[in-house]
Design an enzyme around this catalytic site. Structure first.
Site, PDB file in Angstrom:
ATOM      1  N   GLY A   1       0.776  -1.242   0.000  1.00 44.37           N
ATOM      2  CA  GLY A   1       0.000   0.000   0.000  1.00 44.37           C
ATOM      3  C   GLY A   1       0.799   1.279   0.000  1.00 44.37           C
ATOM      4  O   GLY A   1       0.366   2.294  -0.550  1.00 44.37           O
TER       5      GLY A   1
ATOM      6  N   ASP B   1      -4.622   2.435  10.893  1.00 44.12           N
ATOM      7  CA  ASP B   1      -6.033   2.132  11.170  1.00 44.12           C
ATOM      8  C   ASP B   1      -6.127   1.659  12.623  1.00 44.12           C
ATOM      9  O   ASP B   1      -6.050   2.479  13.537  1.00 44.12           O
ATOM     10  CB  ASP B   1      -6.471   1.083  10.148  1.00 44.12           C
ATOM     11  CG  ASP B   1      -7.950   0.755  10.182  1.00 44.12           C
ATOM     12  OD1 ASP B   1      -8.760   1.674  10.320  1.00 44.12           O
ATOM     13  OD2 ASP B   1      -8.292  -0.432  10.051  1.00 44.12           O
TER      14      ASP B   1
HETATM   15  P1  5GP Z   1      -3.893  -1.646  10.963  1.00 37.14           P
HETATM   16  O1  5GP Z   1      -2.975  -2.731  11.421  1.00 37.14           O
HETATM   17  O2  5GP Z   1      -3.479  -0.254  11.361  1.00 37.14           O
HETATM   18  O3  5GP Z   1      -5.332  -1.930  11.331  1.00 37.14           O
HETATM   19  O4  5GP Z   1      -3.919  -1.816   9.415  1.00 37.14           O
HETATM   20  C1  5GP Z   1      -3.394  -0.932   8.561  1.00 37.14           C
HETATM   21  C2  5GP Z   1      -3.560  -1.501   7.160  1.00 37.14           C
HETATM   22  O5  5GP Z   1      -4.927  -1.788   6.884  1.00 37.14           O
HETATM   23  C3  5GP Z   1      -3.169  -0.466   6.158  1.00 37.14           C
HETATM   24  O6  5GP Z   1      -1.806  -0.551   5.857  1.00 37.14           O
HETATM   25  C4  5GP Z   1      -4.026  -0.844   4.967  1.00 37.14           C
HETATM   26  O7  5GP Z   1      -3.408  -1.868   4.246  1.00 37.14           O
HETATM   27  C5  5GP Z   1      -5.281  -1.414   5.590  1.00 37.14           C
HETATM   28  N1  5GP Z   1      -6.335  -0.361   5.670  1.00 37.14           N
HETATM   29  C6  5GP Z   1      -6.817   0.254   6.772  1.00 37.14           C
HETATM   30  N2  5GP Z   1      -7.758   1.171   6.464  1.00 37.14           N
HETATM   31  C7  5GP Z   1      -7.857   1.157   5.112  1.00 37.14           C
HETATM   32  C8  5GP Z   1      -8.642   1.902   4.164  1.00 37.14           C
HETATM   33  O8  5GP Z   1      -9.460   2.793   4.469  1.00 37.14           O
HETATM   34  N3  5GP Z   1      -8.447   1.579   2.856  1.00 37.14           N
HETATM   35  C9  5GP Z   1      -7.590   0.616   2.443  1.00 37.14           C
HETATM   36  N4  5GP Z   1      -7.493   0.395   1.143  1.00 37.14           N
HETATM   37  N5  5GP Z   1      -6.820  -0.079   3.300  1.00 37.14           N
HETATM   38  C10 5GP Z   1      -6.959   0.174   4.613  1.00 37.14           C
HETATM   39 MG    MG Z   2      -0.602  -1.082   4.348  1.00 37.96          MG
END
Ligand code: 5GP
Ligand code: MG
Length: 193
Positions: free
Chosen positions: A45, A105
């Site tokens: 990403g 996130d």
């Molecule tokens: P975390 O471990 O912080 O929950 O996950 C982060 C990852 O979740 C990000 O690197 C991304 O790959 C995915 N992610 C979280 N929110 C979004 C979003 O709104 N859109 C997309 N495409 N990916 C997201």
């Molecule tokens: Mg990511």
């Protein structure tokens, strides 16, 4: 068929994103002057953001890549984070690591990566994320991003590297898809960010 017909709204235009990368690149160049900067991009990403950010950084640095997964197809996190690739820099002692991520996130991915690099003895570990969704943070997560491009509300965004079902990463802007696109596509394979 064009991807553009699946877009509901654009949140950040190409120009907005270029400005964000520039602003953060200059700040990082200032803050890491005389440090031993190793920028680690979290695949997949962050790859477009990384490409723009690194070209706005004016100090010497090394770059590396790591793959982490937590998302299943769809818009909800599985909660588990797996790190599947190692850095090509094997000994991180003495490096000031800056992890570059597309979006923060729940924070579980960056918590895990920060723990790994700290345990391996990096001189410092900081986070640069293009987008932050502070509302979504898991209460057990302790990390805080040092550099944030922009805060977004709790909506699933795509484009500029961010995917839905591995698609839409090649959109040059960030936006949301029409609700019917999120609803009709369902797959269950584990995906890399
Ligand atoms: P975390 O471990 O912080 O929950 O996950 C982060 C990852 O979740 C990000 O690197 C991304 O790959 C995915 N992610 C979280 N929110 C979004 C979003 O709104 N859109 C997309 N495409 N990916 C997201
Ligand atoms: Mg990511």
């Amino acid at each position: 068929m064009s991807m553009l017909q699946d877009i509901q709204e654009v949140f950040y235009s190409q120009e907005d994103l270029a400005q964000i990368a520039n602003r953060l690149g200059h700040q990082i160049s200032h803050d890491y002057k005389d440090r031993n900067l190793l920028i680690v991009s979290v695949l997949k990403g962050s790859v477009i953001f990384m490409a723009d950010l690194m070209r706005s950084i004016t100090i010497p640095c090394k770059i590396d890549f790591i793959t982490a997964s937590s998302y299943h197809a769809g818009t909800e996190s599985s909660g588990k984070v797996s790190v599947t690739d190692e850095l090509s820099v094997k000994d991180v002692h003495g490096y000031d690591i800056l992890i570059v991520e597309d979006i923060l996130d729940t924070g579980r991915t960056l918590q895990k990566l920060s723990d790994i690099f700290n345990k391996k003895g990096a001189a410092s570990v900081k986070i640069c994320t293009l987008l932050d969704k502070p509302e979504r943070r898991d209460p057990s997560v302790r990390i805080k991003p040092t550099y944030v491009g922009a805060e977004v509300r709790n909506e699933f965004v795509v484009g500029y590297g961010l995917d839905f079902d591995q698609k839409y990463r090649n959109l040059p802007f960030i936006g949301i898809l029409k609700p019917e696109v999120y609803n009709t596509e369902t797959q269950n394979e584990e995906e890399s960010h």
